[in-house]
Scaffold this motif. Structure first.
Motif, PDB file in Angstrom:
ATOM      1  N   GLN A  56       0.949  -1.165   0.009  1.00  0.00           N
ATOM      2  CA  GLN A  56       0.063   0.055   0.076  1.00  0.00           C
ATOM      3  C   GLN A  56       0.954   1.345  -0.134  1.00  0.00           C
ATOM      4  O   GLN A  56       1.989   1.243   0.417  1.00  0.00           O
ATOM      5  N   VAL A  57       0.432   2.275  -0.646  1.00  0.00           N
ATOM      6  CA  VAL A  57       0.996   3.557  -0.557  1.00  0.00           C
ATOM      7  C   VAL A  57       0.678   4.322   0.720  1.00  0.00           C
ATOM      8  O   VAL A  57      -0.402   4.742   0.874  1.00  0.00           O
ATOM      9  N   ILE A  58       1.939   4.601   1.348  1.00  0.00           N
ATOM     10  CA  ILE A  58       1.742   5.449   2.588  1.00  0.00           C
ATOM     11  C   ILE A  58       1.579   6.795   2.261  1.00  0.00           C
ATOM     12  O   ILE A  58       0.547   7.465   2.632  1.00  0.00           O
ATOM     13  N   THR A  59       2.515   7.339   1.675  1.00  0.00           N
ATOM     14  CA  THR A  59       2.699   8.721   1.272  1.00  0.00           C
ATOM     15  C   THR A  59       3.513   8.757  -0.345  1.00  0.00           C
ATOM     16  O   THR A  59       4.058   7.927  -0.444  1.00  0.00           O
ATOM     17  N   PHE A  60       3.198  10.075  -0.812  1.00  0.00           N
ATOM     18  CA  PHE A  60       3.840  10.537  -1.671  1.00  0.00           C
ATOM     19  C   PHE A  60       4.195  11.722  -1.902  1.00  0.00           C
ATOM     20  O   PHE A  60       3.523  12.824  -1.456  1.00  0.00           O
ATOM     21  N   SER A  61       5.182  12.235  -2.700  1.00  0.00           N
ATOM     22  CA  SER A  61       5.307  13.696  -2.776  1.00  0.00           C
ATOM     23  C   SER A  61       6.189  14.020  -4.265  1.00  0.00           C
ATOM     24  O   SER A  61       6.769  13.039  -4.826  1.00  0.00           O
ATOM     25  N   ALA A  62       5.446  14.958  -4.830  1.00  0.00           N
ATOM     26  CA  ALA A  62       5.926  15.016  -6.340  1.00  0.00           C
ATOM     27  C   ALA A  62       6.729  16.511  -6.605  1.00  0.00           C
ATOM     28  O   ALA A  62       6.463  17.379  -5.975  1.00  0.00           O
ATOM     29  N   SER A  63       7.432  16.329  -7.614  1.00  0.00           N
ATOM     30  CA  SER A  63       8.404  17.374  -8.111  1.00  0.00           C
ATOM     31  C   SER A  63       8.069  17.238  -9.675  1.00  0.00           C
ATOM     32  O   SER A  63       7.470  16.547 -10.189  1.00  0.00           O
ATOM     33  N   ASP A  64       8.959  18.275 -10.486  1.00  0.00           N
ATOM     34  CA  ASP A  64       8.612  18.231 -11.765  1.00  0.00           C
ATOM     35  C   ASP A  64       9.073  17.019 -12.597  1.00  0.00           C
ATOM     36  O   ASP A  64       8.565  16.668 -13.631  1.00  0.00           O
ATOM     37  N   ASN A  65      10.179  16.148 -12.182  1.00  0.00           N
ATOM     38  CA  ASN A  65      10.591  15.094 -12.815  1.00  0.00           C
ATOM     39  C   ASN A  65      10.540  13.646 -12.079  1.00  0.00           C
ATOM     40  O   ASN A  65      10.932  12.647 -12.647  1.00  0.00           O
ATOM     41  N   GLU A  66       9.953  14.019 -10.934  1.00  0.00           N
ATOM     42  CA  GLU A  66       9.785  12.528 -10.190  1.00  0.00           C
ATOM     43  C   GLU A  66       9.069  12.382  -9.005  1.00  0.00           C
ATOM     44  O   GLU A  66       8.401  13.629  -8.706  1.00  0.00           O
ATOM     45  N   VAL A  67       8.473  11.339  -8.663  1.00  0.00           N
ATOM     46  CA  VAL A  67       7.658  11.198  -7.469  1.00  0.00           C
ATOM     47  C   VAL A  67       8.210  10.308  -6.415  1.00  0.00           C
ATOM     48  O   VAL A  67       8.584   9.248  -6.962  1.00  0.00           O
ATOM     49  N   GLU A  68       8.204  10.618  -5.516  1.00  0.00           N
ATOM     50  CA  GLU A  68       8.765   9.904  -4.120  1.00  0.00           C
ATOM     51  C   GLU A  68       7.550   9.048  -3.469  1.00  0.00           C
ATOM     52  O   GLU A  68       6.921   9.919  -3.086  1.00  0.00           O
ATOM     53  N   VAL A  69       7.598   7.750  -3.616  1.00  0.00           N
ATOM     54  CA  VAL A  69       6.686   7.151  -2.942  1.00  0.00           C
ATOM     55  C   VAL A  69       6.777   6.204  -1.862  1.00  0.00           C
ATOM     56  O   VAL A  69       7.939   5.570  -1.868  1.00  0.00           O
ATOM     57  N   HIS A  70       6.325   6.531  -0.537  1.00  0.00           N
ATOM     58  CA  HIS A  70       6.618   5.589   0.490  1.00  0.00           C
ATOM     59  C   HIS A  70       5.760   4.437   0.505  1.00  0.00           C
ATOM     60  O   HIS A  70       4.405   4.606   0.524  1.00  0.00           O
TER      61      HIS A  70
END
Length: 132
Positions: A56-70
């Motif tokens: 399951q995806v806990i959190t995510f944060s997005a920038s212009d060229n990538e998405v960091e997914v916990h």
């Protein structure tokens, strides 16, 4: 003057044909219902028992060229496999998709993953996990 009744005396000539066909329809309906419930149960059990890796995806944060997914992964300790993540832009277009492997000998794995995107992603969606 009285008028003669056109109906047959009740119970004198047995059940009518409509009552017999109603009973047959009830039996067929019950049998089909039991078969349908059995199929749903079998497919549900097969779906749950066949999955050795879930996440399951806990959190995510997005920038212009990538998405960091916990991502939190639950699996059998000896299971090896991968999970597929994707990201979409605000207009719904897919801007990133990747598979991430999980070969650790642990039943629970917490990872922060970097999903590269072609434009700013607004979502991080887990499409599924699959064992080898």
């Amino acid at each position: 003057m009285s008028t003669a009744s056109t109906q047959l005396p009740e119970g004198r000539y047995g059940r009518s044909a409509d009552e017999g066909s109603d009973r047959k329809l009830k039996v067929v309906g019950i049998a089909l219902g039991v078969i349908l419930l059995a199929l749903i149960g079998w497919f549900g059990y097969d779906q749950i028992s066949g999955t050795r890796i879930s996440a399951q995806v806990i959190t995510f944060s997005a920038s212009d060229n990538e998405v960091e997914v916990h991502l939190e992964v639950h699996k059998d300790a000896d299971a090896h496999g991968y999970c597929t993540l994707r990201s979409q832009a605000a207009n719904g277009a897919e801007v990133g998709r990747a598979d991430f492997r999980f070969d650790q000998n642990a039943s629970r794995v917490d990872k922060v993953l970097t999903l590269r995107t072609t434009a700013k992603g607004t979502t991080a969606e887990l499409l599924g996990c699959y064992d080898d």
